[in-house]
Design a protein around this motif. Structure first.
Motif, PDB file in Angstrom:
ATOM      1  N   VAL A 194       0.838  -1.193   0.000  1.00  0.00           N
ATOM      2  CA  VAL A 194       0.000   0.000   0.000  1.00  0.00           C
ATOM      3  C   VAL A 194       0.879   1.250   0.000  1.00  0.00           C
ATOM      4  N   LYS A 195       0.450   2.266  -0.752  1.00  0.00           N
ATOM      5  CA  LYS A 195       1.241   3.509  -0.725  1.00  0.00           C
ATOM      6  C   LYS A 195       0.366   4.736  -0.512  1.00  0.00           C
ATOM      7  N   ALA A 196      -0.949   4.602  -0.741  1.00  0.00           N
ATOM      8  CA  ALA A 196      -1.806   5.778  -0.523  1.00  0.00           C
ATOM      9  C   ALA A 196      -3.240   5.361  -0.245  1.00  0.00           C
ATOM     10  N   VAL A 197      -3.925   6.217   0.512  1.00  0.00           N
ATOM     11  CA  VAL A 197      -5.342   5.985   0.809  1.00  0.00           C
ATOM     12  C   VAL A 197      -6.119   7.141   0.192  1.00  0.00           C
ATOM     13  N   LYS A 198      -7.097   6.789  -0.658  1.00  0.00           N
ATOM     14  CA  LYS A 198      -7.913   7.844  -1.274  1.00  0.00           C
ATOM     15  C   LYS A 198      -9.181   8.008  -0.458  1.00  0.00           C
ATOM     16  N   LEU A 199      -9.501   9.260  -0.139  1.00  0.00           N
ATOM     17  CA  LEU A 199     -10.697   9.517   0.664  1.00  0.00           C
ATOM     18  C   LEU A 199     -11.850   9.965  -0.228  1.00  0.00           C
ATOM     19  N   LYS A 200     -13.050   9.802   0.310  1.00  0.00           N
ATOM     20  CA  LYS A 200     -14.248  10.155  -0.451  1.00  0.00           C
ATOM     21  C   LYS A 200     -14.261  11.650  -0.793  1.00  0.00           C
ATOM     22  N   ASP A 201     -13.675  12.471   0.097  1.00  0.00           N
ATOM     23  CA  ASP A 201     -13.695  13.920  -0.162  1.00  0.00           C
ATOM     24  C   ASP A 201     -12.596  14.343  -1.141  1.00  0.00           C
ATOM     25  N   GLY A 202     -11.896  13.354  -1.723  1.00  0.00           N
ATOM     26  CA  GLY A 202     -10.920  13.664  -2.774  1.00  0.00           C
ATOM     27  C   GLY A 202      -9.485  13.729  -2.274  1.00  0.00           C
ATOM     28  N   ARG A 203      -9.296  13.807  -0.963  1.00  0.00           N
ATOM     29  CA  ARG A 203      -7.920  13.874  -0.466  1.00  0.00           C
ATOM     30  C   ARG A 203      -7.207  12.526  -0.649  1.00  0.00           C
ATOM     31  N   VAL A 204      -5.893  12.591  -0.766  1.00  0.00           N
ATOM     32  CA  VAL A 204      -5.093  11.361  -0.889  1.00  0.00           C
ATOM     33  C   VAL A 204      -4.026  11.399   0.203  1.00  0.00           C
ATOM     34  N   LEU A 205      -3.963  10.335   1.011  1.00  0.00           N
ATOM     35  CA  LEU A 205      -2.994  10.295   2.115  1.00  0.00           C
ATOM     36  C   LEU A 205      -1.911   9.269   1.802  1.00  0.00           C
ATOM     37  N   GLN A 206      -0.655   9.684   1.880  1.00  0.00           N
ATOM     38  CA  GLN A 206       0.450   8.736   1.675  1.00  0.00           C
ATOM     39  C   GLN A 206       0.487   7.767   2.857  1.00  0.00           C
ATOM     40  N   ALA A 207       0.784   6.495   2.591  1.00  0.00           N
ATOM     41  CA  ALA A 207       0.805   5.521   3.693  1.00  0.00           C
ATOM     42  C   ALA A 207       1.799   4.399   3.429  1.00  0.00           C
ATOM     43  N   ASP A 208       2.606   4.076   4.457  1.00  0.00           N
ATOM     44  CA  ASP A 208       3.446   2.871   4.391  1.00  0.00           C
ATOM     45  C   ASP A 208       2.700   1.705   5.020  1.00  0.00           C
ATOM     46  N   ILE A 209       1.826   2.068   5.964  1.00  0.00           N
ATOM     47  CA  ILE A 209       1.032   1.060   6.676  1.00  0.00           C
ATOM     48  C   ILE A 209      -0.380   1.631   6.831  1.00  0.00           C
ATOM     49  N   VAL A 210      -1.371   0.753   6.709  1.00  0.00           N
ATOM     50  CA  VAL A 210      -2.750   1.160   7.016  1.00  0.00           C
ATOM     51  C   VAL A 210      -3.265   0.201   8.078  1.00  0.00           C
ATOM     52  N   VAL A 211      -3.836   0.745   9.139  1.00  0.00           N
ATOM     53  CA  VAL A 211      -4.453  -0.129  10.144  1.00  0.00           C
ATOM     54  C   VAL A 211      -5.945   0.186  10.158  1.00  0.00           C
ATOM     55  N   VAL A 212      -6.739  -0.874  10.037  1.00  0.00           N
ATOM     56  CA  VAL A 212      -8.184  -0.684   9.938  1.00  0.00           C
ATOM     57  C   VAL A 212      -8.860  -1.199  11.205  1.00  0.00           C
ATOM     58  N   GLY A 213      -9.670  -0.339  11.799  1.00  0.00           N
ATOM     59  CA  GLY A 213     -10.457  -0.756  12.970  1.00  0.00           C
ATOM     60  C   GLY A 213     -11.865  -0.244  12.773  1.00  0.00           C
TER      61      GLY A 213
END
Ligand SMILES: Cc1cc2nc3c(=O)[nH]c(=O)nc-3n(C[C@H](O)[C@H](O)[C@H](O)COP(=O)(O)OP(=O)(O)OC[C@H]3O[C@@H](n4cnc5c(N)ncnc54)[C@H](O)[C@@H]3O)c2cc1C
Length: 371
Positions: free
Chosen positions: A325-344
């Protein structure tokens, strides 16, 4: 070893032909392949013995061949004992499915109430004796002095005795670990594991807990990329710890603003990660916190350098060429860079095994609240 292999072959052969068919028949193809491999290795060993006797081989070559064959025989023996076990029925007065928090505390209570040796079995998918699961999102993730088993087996969470695996042995409780129950027939009072082992019970305690809700459950694109973590079992926590080491001081996006999100967010910050939390609600832990209480915690987190994005959700995840994973796209259009994503983002009671056999209520199994 060869004698042991011979007796396994005989035993398994009989079980394959038994009438009525035993559960081993479900694995017929692989068992026949195993039997063929046993025949093949016996012939090969005979040939090596003859070559050795006639001194056609150098001593070093002979030793190498023998070593190889010993390894193969050991592997075959291991598989053979699994096939032998498949058709063995085990019977218990009480069985607990699931080896989590409830199972451990229940075992302690059984003993208090005078349980006799051999009456109780705990069957768990996990490889370790019951432990205090809440540790996984807290001290288990500390960069220093992290909690590790056997330190947090139940019942230390309530200030009680720590029940080590030896405790179960001493009390005559059979801990059947790394065993997933795939079928539960409440009418015949029989459980069948994913490898075909069967267990009969007089009384069953269902303690299978919950499974995490995954981003794939919402159809989030790219949610199967590497380095996306969920936290439920100790193996999940081990994978996260490994990633924390591999991606030192990297960027983490935490999806979800509940207990897990807040706790793992804090733990990742302590591990010096750049942390961003995302959740759709107007404030964190909305089911428990008032707006004012949440504001206190959000300010505390912000003060520690954690960024919080509210009122939106992750809709897609991008991966690099390694599938990480390298990025998380949000519904509001923002894009967040990520090396790790933790989902809860919550959990669902595991009720599938009992579908159609028990009454369900609010997504769980209805229990007798008068009991
Ligand atoms: C990371 C994390 C942190 C938490 N923190 C807190 C906290 O701070 N405070 C709090 O009150 N609660 C907390 N909880 C919730 C708490 O851990 C649970 O309420 C508790 O574990 C429930 O106990 P249980 O025995 O019902 O289920 P679990 O502890 O989940 O145990 C279920 C067991 O059943 C096994 N199992 C499932 N299906 C099968 C099958 N088919 N065959 C064999 N075995 C099976 C699982 O592998 C597992 O071992 C947390 C939970 C998690 C995941």
């Amino acid at each position: 070893m060869l004698e042991e292999l011979d007796s396994q072959t005989e035993d398994i052969g009989k079980k394959l032909e038994a009438e009525p068919p035993l559960p081993i028949r479900r694995h017929e193809d692989e068992v026949y392949e195993w039997l063929e491999n046993v025949e093949r290795i016996k012939i090969r060993i005979q040939t090596i013995e003859q070559l050795g006797e006639r001194k056609y081989l150098s001593r070093a070559h002979l030793v190498k061949l023998v070593d190889e064959k010993i390894g193969e025989v050991k592997e075959l023996l291991q598989k053979g004992s699994l096939y032998s076990e498949i058709s063995m029925k085990k019977q218990f007065k009480y069985v607990i499915i699931g080896g989590g928090v409830a199972a451990g505390y229940a075992a302690r209570e059984f003993v208090k109430q005078g349980l006799k040796s051999g009456e109780l079995a705990i069957i768990s998918k996990e490889a370790v004796a019951p432990y205090e699961r809440p540790t996984l999102s807290k001290a288990y993730l500390f960069p220093e002095g992290a909690a590790r088993l056997p330190g947090f087996h139940v019942c230390v969470g309530s200030g009680g005795e720590r029940l080590l695996p030896e405790w179960y042995v001493k009390k005559g409780i059979e801990l059947i670990l790394s065993t997933e129950i795939a079928e539960a027939d409440l009418h015949s009072k029989t459980l069948t594991s994913s490898t075909g082992r069967t267990f009969e019970f007089q009384t069953l305690i269902i303690a299978t807990g919950s499974r995490v809700i995954r981003l794939t459950d919402f159809g989030v694109q790219g949610a199967d990329a590497k380095n996306i973590f969920y936290l439920r079992e100790i193996s999940d926590a081990d994978e996260l710890v490994e990633a924390i080491r591999a991606k030192k001081k990297g960027k983490v996006v935490i999806v979800g603003g509940g207990y897990i999100g807040l706790e793992v967010g804090a733990a990742m910050r302590i591990n010096q990660f750049d942390v961003t939390m995302v959740y759709p609600e107007p404030w964190c832990m909305p089911r428990l916190f008032t707006k004012e209480i949440a504001a206190f915690y959000e300010a505390y987190y912000a003060n520690k350098g954690i960024k919080i994005i509210k009122g939106t959700v992750a809709v897609a995840l991008d991966a690099d060429t390694n599938g990480e994973v390298k990025a998380v796209k949000l519904k509001d259009g923002r894009v967040l860079q990520a090396d790790i994503v933790v989902v809860g983002v919550g959990a669902k009671p595991l009720t599938e095994l009992f579908k159609g056999q028990v009454d369900e209520e609010k997504g769980g199994i209805r229990t007798d609240w008068n009991a």
